[in-house]
Each structure stands twice: as structure tokens, then as C-alpha cells.
Write a protein that holds these residues in place. Sequence first.
Motif, short mmCIF file in Angstrom:
data_model
loop_
_atom_site.label_atom_id
_atom_site.label_comp_id
_atom_site.label_asym_id
_atom_site.label_seq_id
_atom_site.Cartn_x
_atom_site.Cartn_y
_atom_site.Cartn_z
N LEU A 8 5.75 11.41 -0.37
CA LEU A 8 5.53 12.84 -0.15
C LEU A 8 5.04 13.50 -1.43
O LEU A 8 5.64 13.36 -2.50
CB LEU A 8 6.83 13.50 0.32
CG LEU A 8 6.78 14.96 0.78
CD1 LEU A 8 7.93 15.22 1.74
CD2 LEU A 8 6.92 15.92 -0.40
N GLU A 9 3.91 14.20 -1.32
CA GLU A 9 3.34 14.92 -2.46
C GLU A 9 3.35 16.41 -2.14
O GLU A 9 2.55 16.89 -1.34
CB GLU A 9 1.91 14.44 -2.74
CG GLU A 9 1.79 12.99 -3.14
CD GLU A 9 2.44 12.70 -4.49
OE1 GLU A 9 3.00 11.60 -4.66
OE2 GLU A 9 2.40 13.60 -5.36
N VAL A 61 2.54 15.66 7.09
CA VAL A 61 1.84 14.44 7.47
C VAL A 61 2.77 13.23 7.33
O VAL A 61 2.82 12.37 8.21
CB VAL A 61 0.57 14.24 6.62
CG1 VAL A 61 -0.12 12.92 6.97
CG2 VAL A 61 -0.39 15.40 6.82
N ILE A 62 3.52 13.18 6.23
CA ILE A 62 4.49 12.10 6.03
C ILE A 62 5.52 12.10 7.15
O ILE A 62 5.90 11.05 7.69
CB ILE A 62 5.18 12.24 4.66
CG1 ILE A 62 4.18 12.01 3.52
CG2 ILE A 62 6.35 11.26 4.54
CD1 ILE A 62 3.59 10.62 3.46
N LEU A 91 0.84 -1.20 0.00
CA LEU A 91 0.00 0.00 0.00
C LEU A 91 0.87 1.24 0.00
O LEU A 91 1.93 1.27 0.64
CB LEU A 91 -0.92 0.01 1.22
CG LEU A 91 -1.98 -1.09 1.31
CD1 LEU A 91 -2.56 -1.14 2.71
CD2 LEU A 91 -3.08 -0.86 0.29
N LYS A 92 0.44 2.26 -0.72
CA LYS A 92 1.18 3.51 -0.75
C LYS A 92 0.32 4.63 -0.16
O LYS A 92 -0.86 4.78 -0.51
CB LYS A 92 1.56 3.89 -2.20
CG LYS A 92 2.37 5.20 -2.29
CD LYS A 92 2.43 5.74 -3.71
CE LYS A 92 3.33 4.87 -4.57
NZ LYS A 92 3.52 5.49 -5.92
N ILE A 93 0.92 5.40 0.76
CA ILE A 93 0.25 6.57 1.33
C ILE A 93 0.84 7.82 0.68
O ILE A 93 2.03 8.10 0.82
CB ILE A 93 0.45 6.65 2.86
CG1 ILE A 93 -0.12 5.41 3.54
CG2 ILE A 93 -0.21 7.91 3.42
CD1 ILE A 93 0.16 5.36 5.03
N PHE A 97 0.13 18.54 -2.26
CA PHE A 97 -1.01 18.25 -1.39
C PHE A 97 -1.07 19.23 -0.23
O PHE A 97 -0.05 19.56 0.39
CB PHE A 97 -0.89 16.83 -0.82
CG PHE A 97 -1.33 15.75 -1.77
CD1 PHE A 97 -1.68 14.51 -1.28
CD2 PHE A 97 -1.39 15.97 -3.14
CE1 PHE A 97 -2.09 13.49 -2.14
CE2 PHE A 97 -1.79 14.97 -4.00
CZ PHE A 97 -2.14 13.73 -3.50
N ILE A 98 -2.27 19.71 0.11
CA ILE A 98 -2.46 20.45 1.35
C ILE A 98 -2.54 19.44 2.49
O ILE A 98 -2.66 18.22 2.25
CB ILE A 98 -3.72 21.33 1.30
CG1 ILE A 98 -4.97 20.45 1.10
CG2 ILE A 98 -3.62 22.38 0.21
CD1 ILE A 98 -6.27 21.21 1.24
N ARG A 99 -2.52 19.91 3.72
CA ARG A 99 -2.43 19.01 4.87
C ARG A 99 -3.55 17.98 4.89
O ARG A 99 -3.33 16.81 5.21
CB ARG A 99 -2.47 19.81 6.17
CG ARG A 99 -2.41 18.94 7.41
CD ARG A 99 -2.67 19.70 8.68
NE ARG A 99 -1.59 20.62 9.00
CZ ARG A 99 -1.57 21.37 10.08
NH1 ARG A 99 -2.57 21.31 10.95
NH2 ARG A 99 -0.56 22.19 10.31
#
Length: 500
Positions: A486-487, A459-460, A451-453, A490-492
Motif C-alpha cells: 500500500l502506497e 486498489v490494494i 513481484l511487488k505491486i 499514490f492516486i487511484r
Amino acid sequence: MATNMDCELLINSTPGELRVALLEENVVQEIHIERENESSIVGNIYLGKVVRIMPGLQAAFIDFGASRTGFLHIDDIDPTQQLPKSKASSASVTEIKYLLHDGQSIIVQVVKEPIGDKGARLTAQVSIASRYLVFMPGREGIKISRLIKAKEERERLEEGLISILRECYTDNDTNQGSYIVRSAGQDCDLKVLKSDAQFLQLLWSSLQGKKARAQTPACLYQELSVEQRLIRDIDRTRLTNITVDNHETVSDLHEYCELIDPGLEDFLTYYGDDEPLFRKYKIDEEIDAALHRKVDLAGGGYIVIDQTEALVAIDVNTGASKGRGDPEQTVYETNCQAAKTIARQLRLRNLSGIIVIDFIDMSMTKNQNSVLEILKRAMSSDRIENYVSKFTELGLVQINRQRTYKSLQHVLNDDCSGCAGRGAIKSVETVSYEIWRELSRVSKIYEAKNLKIQAASEVIEYLSMPNRSVLEDFEKSRKCSVHLSLESSFIREKFNIIPV
């Protein structure tokens, strides 16, 4: 102030966080969230030390072991407990400087959570609650909850408790105090009431023993956890079920229920479905909606809720509501819908203190009275003490709702650094718990081994902290690998869970 509506508790337990939803007639009315590092201190009793007397405010600041001193007003001090009886009735006790002095040790109880820059509100008139009774040491008298209406039942409980206390006390007993029979005590067997009174006496004696050995500041008594507190306080005759999604929590609550009210454990049900408990009952949707200012009404109108440090302002608007062609009737119907919605939103968001409602102007007095009656009736189901005023000359209605715990917004949100505190976004911790829940759901549905977050950098960083073992525990229990991505765009609050 509670009604006779059936109610149910849903309890979601994850590492570090416990969430409880109270449903009445299958509609969620209250949300309670408690985290390991942010447990409530309301109800806790401390041995504190007076660090500063403020004669101008008739108050004192007390060091009770928190990061900020607590605030103790003279109205929350019983002179008979601070002075000899010969002086307690004198006129001088109207000034705090004659009651307390710098460096003095004093037992205090937290009645309001610290919020923002304000420390906790304290009282020196402590009380301890059990399922059927509230004990207030150092005071006199017996009171019966006003929710117990029947005269014969009130007399039975009062006479029975007087007889019980005569058996329990000796003339020189230092543990004597005042008692309140709670609404749950209605139709209660006097033997059970006696057991409750003895339990509270033992608890207070234990607290006194801790005080004798403790060095200030020290915690002498810790209030129950949120789920235990709700189970204790809800009328058993209204309770239909307690649904819990964690085996360990079920076991703990089973033991607790057997202790406070044998038979109550029969209401416990374990929930083990793949679909998360709060998702199935749409509680997560309610939580997200409760963090927004705007609440839509069924007829096309809406209300806007603004929470400030001084008060809560609520504005009612007709919006797209067209009604039946009669402007007064349209306004009246919108205000009626708003009154019911506002009462529910106050409980759901745990908004308290001074609340000002700006209903849409109505020209007919009978319509104003009708809207006010609907609001009062809706507020009568609130378990928190409240007062609803009449319409003011400016057409406003004021509500004073007792403040104890933090609002839902204060629990879940941080002040937004990008807007200098004018708005709020979900905290990194809140987003992380949402990710854990979504991760669990996705892994069950897709049975994925990888799985990828995808999430924002902060957040990361939070998820990958060296002392965070949740990720490793998840991988072991699900026998899968989780990768963090890490994106930067992306906002929080934005994240993706992707089966690989």
C-alpha cells in the motif's frame, strides 16, 4: 452504412473481462468492452409487467427484472399485438391507457442501456437477428437492406425469400412476421437463407414456449456476447482476420463460427506471444487517449470533446496551426482534419445521442459545404445509424447518432468523488485489470519469482478481497509470489510492478 474497407477483429480475454477492437485498414475504429458483472442487456427480450401508466408522457414503466424499471413509449407499441384486430385501427389507440393497464404482462426488448439515473429504453416491437436475416414477429412484409444496391440482387433476394416463407408457413401459422435481409445476405445462397429463416422461427417458437411457462418478470431471450455479435454483423467479404489471445475463447468462437457460417472459423488465429495483444497493436494507448477531452490534430489544431447527460459538445480550435498565411485557408484545413477525426472519435468512444460540433467560423460558403461533405463521407463508414445536419445560422453542425450501448467513458470510468461529478477517473476495477495485464507482462520479461505491486489503498483492498482468486491462480500458473504494498501517496490510477 459500412464501407468496403478491410477489417480485422482483435479479441483480448482475461478473467472477468473481454475486450474487442475493430480495425479498418489497420486503424482501430471501435472498442467494445464487456465485463462479467456488467454484461450488456441490449437486445435481450423479457416478459415484463406494467407497473405504472403515464398518460401525460404517453408511456409506461415496465418491471422486467432489472434494478430500475424500463421506459416504454407508445411509439414503440404495435396496437395490433395488444388489441383485437377490430379495435386496433380505431382512433383510441393513440392513447396508451387504451393499450396497456397496470399489472399487464407484456413482451419487451431492451433497445438502450440504462445510463445514470435513467432506466433502460424498451420496445414492444421485438426483433431477432441472425447472420443474414432479421425477424420481426407480428408484422408483415419483406425488406432488403439499403446497402444492397444492385436491382437484380434485391429482386432475387425478395422473390427467393417470399418462396421460402411460403414453404415454411401454413395459412394459420402463428409464427408469421416480417423479415429484413441484412447486407451480409448479398449473393447468399437461397438454401442458406432458408436455413436462417427456419432457425429464427425455431428460436421464436422456443421463446413463446418460455413465455407460457414463465412468471413475470423473466428473461426469455439473451442477445449474443459482444465478440459473437460483432462476428455475426460484420460483412464476411470485408473480414481479413480474427485474432484471439485465449485458447478457450478461440475454441468457443470456432464452434460458433461453424454454426452460423461454415468456413468463417478459418479466419480465427490464436495469439500467444509474450507481448500482450492490445499492447502490440497499441490498442491500450488508443483506449487511454479516448478517455481524454483533448485530441490533437496533425496540423497543430485540436478538438475538445465534452460528454454531458444531455448531449456531446465538440469544439474545434486552430491551436498552434499557422497554415500558409491565409487565415481562411488555415481555418478550412483545420476544420477538414477535425471532420475526419471527429467521425473516428465518435465510433472509438461510442458517443451517441445529440452531438453538436462548433467548427471554426468560415466566411466562404463553399468551404462550409466542403467540410460538411468530408464529415458526411467519414460518418458513412459508421455501423451505427446516424444523421448529419447542415450548418446552422450559428455555424454549428448537429449529428444524431443512435444510442444503444454505453460510451467508453461510462464503461471504464466512475464519476470522481473529489470533484462532485464534474470529472471522471478510472474505476478501481479498471485499474485492477490494468495491473493484471502489466503483472503478466513483467513476469514474462524478467522471469521473476517474486513481484511487488505498489498501489493506492482502495486498489490494494480490491486486489486482496477474500473472494478474489485471480491472484492465487496467477501465482500457481507462473510459479511466483506476488506481494501487495500500500502506497498512501499514490492516486487511484498510479501503480508500480517491481521484480524483487
